[in-house]
Design a protein around this motif. Structure first.
Motif, mmCIF file in Angstrom:
data_model
loop_
_atom_site.group_PDB
_atom_site.id
_atom_site.type_symbol
_atom_site.label_atom_id
_atom_site.label_comp_id
_atom_site.label_asym_id
_atom_site.label_seq_id
_atom_site.Cartn_x
_atom_site.Cartn_y
_atom_site.Cartn_z
ATOM 1 N N LEU A 176 -22.524 -2.984 43.372
ATOM 2 C CA LEU A 176 -21.507 -2.971 42.324
ATOM 3 C C LEU A 176 -22.138 -2.694 40.960
ATOM 4 N N ARG A 177 -23.239 -3.361 40.681
ATOM 5 C CA ARG A 177 -23.930 -3.165 39.397
ATOM 6 C C ARG A 177 -24.341 -1.705 39.225
ATOM 7 N N LYS A 178 -24.943 -1.128 40.256
ATOM 8 C CA LYS A 178 -25.390 0.268 40.178
ATOM 9 C C LYS A 178 -24.214 1.229 40.029
ATOM 10 N N LYS A 179 -23.145 0.996 40.779
ATOM 11 C CA LYS A 179 -21.978 1.871 40.697
ATOM 12 C C LYS A 179 -21.317 1.748 39.334
ATOM 13 N N ASN A 180 -21.278 0.535 38.775
ATOM 14 C CA ASN A 180 -20.687 0.325 37.457
ATOM 15 C C ASN A 180 -21.477 1.077 36.383
ATOM 16 N N ILE A 181 -22.790 1.055 36.478
ATOM 17 C CA ILE A 181 -23.627 1.806 35.534
ATOM 18 C C ILE A 181 -23.347 3.296 35.667
ATOM 19 N N GLU A 182 -23.292 3.790 36.891
ATOM 20 C CA GLU A 182 -23.021 5.209 37.149
ATOM 21 C C GLU A 182 -21.666 5.632 36.570
ATOM 22 N N ILE A 183 -20.636 4.846 36.835
ATOM 23 C CA ILE A 183 -19.290 5.159 36.344
ATOM 24 C C ILE A 183 -19.249 5.110 34.822
ATOM 25 N N LYS B 44 -21.647 5.575 32.665
ATOM 26 C CA LYS B 44 -22.358 6.719 32.067
ATOM 27 C C LYS B 44 -21.413 7.916 31.958
ATOM 28 N N VAL B 45 -20.634 8.147 33.002
ATOM 29 C CA VAL B 45 -19.677 9.258 32.987
ATOM 30 C C VAL B 45 -18.588 9.003 31.950
ATOM 31 N N LEU B 46 -18.048 7.794 31.948
ATOM 32 C CA LEU B 46 -16.984 7.462 30.989
ATOM 33 C C LEU B 46 -17.467 7.613 29.555
ATOM 34 N N ILE B 47 -18.597 7.024 29.242
ATOM 35 C CA ILE B 47 -19.134 7.080 27.877
ATOM 36 C C ILE B 47 -19.473 8.516 27.500
ATOM 37 N N GLY B 48 -20.030 9.276 28.442
ATOM 38 C CA GLY B 48 -20.376 10.670 28.191
ATOM 39 C C GLY B 48 -19.168 11.542 27.895
ATOM 40 N N ASN B 49 -18.002 11.078 28.317
ATOM 41 C CA ASN B 49 -16.766 11.820 28.077
ATOM 42 C C ASN B 49 -15.867 11.114 27.058
ATOM 43 N N ASP B 50 -16.503 10.326 26.188
ATOM 44 C CA ASP B 50 -15.812 9.640 25.085
ATOM 45 C C ASP B 50 -14.727 8.668 25.534
ATOM 46 N N HIS B 51 -14.964 7.969 26.638
ATOM 47 C CA HIS B 51 -14.050 6.929 27.108
ATOM 48 C C HIS B 51 -14.763 5.583 27.015
ATOM 49 N N PRO C 279 -16.239 2.083 28.314
ATOM 50 C CA PRO C 279 -16.780 1.614 29.595
ATOM 51 C C PRO C 279 -15.876 0.543 30.185
ATOM 52 N N ILE C 280 -16.029 0.301 31.481
ATOM 53 C CA ILE C 280 -15.247 -0.732 32.153
ATOM 54 C C ILE C 280 -16.196 -1.807 32.683
ATOM 55 N N SER C 281 -15.658 -2.985 32.902
ATOM 56 C CA SER C 281 -16.453 -4.088 33.434
ATOM 57 C C SER C 281 -16.556 -3.964 34.953
ATOM 58 N N GLU C 282 -17.474 -4.741 35.516
ATOM 59 C CA GLU C 282 -17.618 -4.746 36.970
ATOM 60 C C GLU C 282 -16.341 -5.246 37.638
ATOM 61 N N SER C 283 -15.700 -6.239 37.050
ATOM 62 C CA SER C 283 -14.461 -6.748 37.657
ATOM 63 C C SER C 283 -13.350 -5.708 37.584
ATOM 64 N N GLU C 284 -13.281 -4.949 36.496
ATOM 65 C CA GLU C 284 -12.277 -3.877 36.409
ATOM 66 C C GLU C 284 -12.531 -2.825 37.478
ATOM 67 N N LEU D 13 -13.947 -3.288 40.374
ATOM 68 C CA LEU D 13 -13.531 -3.840 41.663
ATOM 69 C C LEU D 13 -12.021 -3.793 41.837
ATOM 70 N N HIS D 14 -11.275 -4.113 40.785
ATOM 71 C CA HIS D 14 -9.812 -4.040 40.871
ATOM 72 C C HIS D 14 -9.360 -2.614 41.179
ATOM 73 N N ILE D 15 -9.954 -1.649 40.514
ATOM 74 C CA ILE D 15 -9.606 -0.242 40.749
ATOM 75 C C ILE D 15 -9.960 0.160 42.176
ATOM 76 N N ALA D 16 -11.154 -0.228 42.629
ATOM 77 C CA ALA D 16 -11.581 0.113 43.990
ATOM 78 C C ALA D 16 -10.639 -0.489 45.027
ATOM 79 N N LEU D 17 -10.228 -1.719 44.816
ATOM 80 C CA LEU D 17 -9.293 -2.356 45.748
ATOM 81 C C LEU D 17 -7.953 -1.630 45.764
ATOM 82 N N GLU D 18 -7.436 -1.319 44.598
ATOM 83 C CA GLU D 18 -6.141 -0.623 44.525
ATOM 84 C C GLU D 18 -6.201 0.745 45.195
#
Length: 85
Positions: free
Chosen positions: A37-44, A46-53, A55-60, A62-67
């Motif tokens: 989860l930690r590694k995937k959150n960092i990866e995600i 990086k993409v979000l920040i690189g595209n001016d969005h 960042p999201i938390s690890e719990s966010e 997980l909620h998205i992944a579950l949905e």
């Protein structure tokens, strides 16, 4: 149709219903799951920040992944649990 399988011990319906009645609001992750989860959150992020969005938390994450995945989880006749994508 791409099926990704994950094995899971067979549980009878009665046990599932009992668990559902006692559904916790927290989820304990194994150390390996925490690290994934930690590694995937960092990866995600990086993409979000690189595209001016923002960042999201690890719990966010997980909620998205579950949905996104819960509706695709299936059980096979052999008792295996898998994602039917």
């Amino acid at each position: 149709m791409n099926r990704q399988r994950a094995t899971c011990n067979h549980v009878n319906l009665g046990e599932i219903m009992k668990r559902a009645e006692k559904m916790p609001s927290t989820l304990r992750l194994k150390p390996q799951e925490q690290e994934l989860l930690r590694k995937k959150n960092i990866e995600i992020n990086k993409v979000l920040i690189g595209n001016d969005h923002s960042p999201i938390s690890e719990s966010e994450l997980l909620h998205i992944a579950l949905e996104l995945t819960l509706r695709h989880i299936k059980a096979g006749k052999d008792g295996n649990i898998f994602l039917d994508l």
